[in-house]
Design an enzyme around this catalytic site. Structure first.
Site, PDB file in Angstrom:
ATOM      1  N   GLU A  42       0.865  -1.270   0.080  1.00 10.93           N
ATOM      2  CA  GLU A  42      -0.086  -0.038  -0.105  1.00 10.93           C
ATOM      3  C   GLU A  42       0.739   1.344  -0.024  1.00 10.93           C
ATOM      4  OE1 GLU A  42      -3.036   0.549  -0.587  1.00 10.93           O
ATOM      5  OE2 GLU A  42      -3.501  -1.570  -0.643  1.00 10.93           O
ATOM      6  N   TYR A 127      -7.137   6.107   5.078  1.00 13.57           N
ATOM      7  CA  TYR A 127      -7.279   5.253   3.858  1.00 13.57           C
ATOM      8  C   TYR A 127      -6.396   4.045   3.793  1.00 13.57           C
ATOM      9  CZ  TYR A 127      -6.613   3.582  -0.962  1.00 13.57           C
ATOM     10  OH  TYR A 127      -6.793   2.526  -2.084  1.00 13.57           O
ATOM     11  N   ASP A 145     -11.390   5.511  -3.143  1.00 14.79           N
ATOM     12  CA  ASP A 145     -10.293   6.361  -3.760  1.00 14.79           C
ATOM     13  C   ASP A 145     -10.901   6.842  -5.112  1.00 14.79           C
ATOM     14  OD1 ASP A 145     -10.452   4.187  -5.465  1.00 14.79           O
ATOM     15  OD2 ASP A 145      -8.339   3.586  -5.063  1.00 14.79           O
TER      16      ASP A 145
END
Length: 305
Positions: A42, A127, A145
Site C-alpha cells: 500500500e 485510507y 479512492d
DNA sequence: TTCCGGCGGC
DNA sequence: GCCGCCGGAA
C-alpha cells in the site's frame, strides 16, 4: 442518501464479484493476507505505477521478510533501499520503518486488526488503515479512492462530494466482505472504468445499470474537462473501429463518447460532432466503415462488412 | 486550550 | 495519500 444506488443491490454486488473472480490481474499482494506485506504494498502503491511496485515489493520483502526484520534494520538502510529503487518520497521509507518499530514494540509484533488502531501507525491514515484491515483481515469498510469515486459517479450518478461517496460506497459493499469487494471495485476502476472507459472491451459487469453507459456521459471527478493533447487522429481512428466492433451500428452521438470523454455534438472543433464526422468520413474513404443512413446526429455508422 | 478544515510539501 | 502547519471556531 443512498438513493443513487439501484434497487437490486445484491444483483449489482454479485455481478461485480463474479466478474472479478472470473478474471483479474494477479499482483503478489493479492495472494497474501500478511498485514506487513499488505502495508508495504500500500505504501509503495501510493506513489508509483504498479508495474514498478512489483519489483520493489519483491526485493523489499526479500530483504526484510517480516515486520521484525524491518524494525531491527537501520533506518538509513531502508531509506537508501527506497531511493535505490526510485520509489521517491523518502519520508515514506522513514514512516514504514517507524511503523514496523511500533508494531514490534507496542503491539508485540502483531498488527492490530481494526482500522482505528491501524491508524495509530506512523504514516498510516484513514485510507491505508482501511486497506490493510480489508486485505489482511477482511475487516474493513468500503475503500473510497479516485477509482471508486469515478465508478460510483459514472454508474450511479453519485455527486462529486466526499460524504456522498463514502456513504454510497459503504452502502454498496456487502457486509463483511471488504477483502473481495474492495479488490473487485478497484479492479473495475482500473481495468474497465479508467479515465477513458473500456466498458465493452473489459466486459464491465455493471453495463446494465450504468448511467454513463446508457447516456454516453462519462465525465468523472478526476477526468479533466478538456483533456490536453491526449490523442493523435490515428489513435482516435483506432477507437472508432474498436467501438464499432462491439456494436453493430452506432449513431455519431453514441459513438462520440466512446471515442473521447469530452465529446460534445456542438461546435466544429476537436471533439465535436463535426470533428467526428470528418474522422468517420476518412475511415469510409479508406473502406473501413460505412455510413448506413445520414441524418445529422443520428447518422448511423457501422463497420464495413 | 483544544479541535477542525484547508492547504502545501513530500 | 499522509503529515504538518496555520487560522478560525468552540
Amino acid at each position: 442518501m443512498t438513493d443513487h444506488l439501484p434497487d437490486d443491490r445484491d444483483a449489482v454486488r454479485e455481478a461485480l464479484i463474479a466478474w472479478y473472480e472470473a478474471d483479474h490481474r494477479e499482483f503478489p499482494w493479492r495472494r497474501t493476507d500478511d498485514a506487513y506485506r499488505i502495508l508495504v504494498s500500500e505504501v509503495m502503491s501510493q506513489q508509483t505505477q504498479l508495474s514498478r511496485v512489483e519489483e520493489a515489493y519483491a526485493d523489499f520483502l526479500d530483504r526484510w521478510p517480516a515486520v521484525s526484520d524491518l524494525a531491527s534494520a537501520e533506518r538509513g538502510e531502508v531509506v537508501s533501499f527506497w531511493s535505490g529503487h526510485s520509489l521517491g518520497y523518502n519520508n515514506r521509507a522513514k514512516y514504514l520503518h517507524e511503523a514496523a518499530t511500533q508494531v514490534v514494540e507496542e503491539y508485540d509484533g502483531e498488527f492490530p486488526t481494526d482500522p482505528d488502531e491501524l491508524q495509530e501507525l506512523m504514516g498510516v491514515g484513514p485510507y491505508t488503515a482501511n486497506a490493510v484491515a480489508s486485505f489482511a483481515f477482511d475487516n474493513g469498510d468500503a475503500v473510497v479512492d479516485t477509482n471508486v469515486k469515478r465508478v460510483l459517479h459514472r454508474a450511479f450518478g453519485v455527486p462529486d462530494d466526499d460524504a456522498a461517496f463514502a456513504e454510497a460506497a459503504s452502502a454498496l459493499m456487502p457486509a463483511g466482505e471488504s477483502r473481495v469487494w474492495n479488490n473487485a471495485i478497484m479492479e473495475l476502476g482500473g481495468v474497465a472504468c479508467g479515465q477513458s472507459p473500456r466498458c465493452d472491451e473489459a466486459g464491465c459487469p455493471w453495463r446494465r445499470w450504468c448511467r454513463a453507459y446508457e447516456t454516453g456521459d462519462f465525465t468523472a471527478p478526476d477526468v479533466p474537462e478538456q483533456p490536453s493533447f491526449e490523442g493523435s487522429r490515428r489513435q482516435f481512428r483506432g477507437k472508432v473501429v474498436r467501438a464499432l466492433g462491439n456494436h453493430d451500428e452506432l449513431t455519431l452521438d453514441e459513438l462520440g463518447p466512446r471515442i473521447r470523454v469530452d465529446y460534445s455534438p456542438d461546435g466544429d472543433g476537436e471533439g465535436s460532432r463535426t470533428w467526428l464526422r470528418g474522422l468517420v468520413d476518412d475511415l469510409a474513404d479508406d473502406g473501413l466503415v460505412e455510413v448506413a443512413a445520414d441524418d445529422g446526429g443520428a447518422t448511423r455508422i457501422r463497420l464495413r462488412a
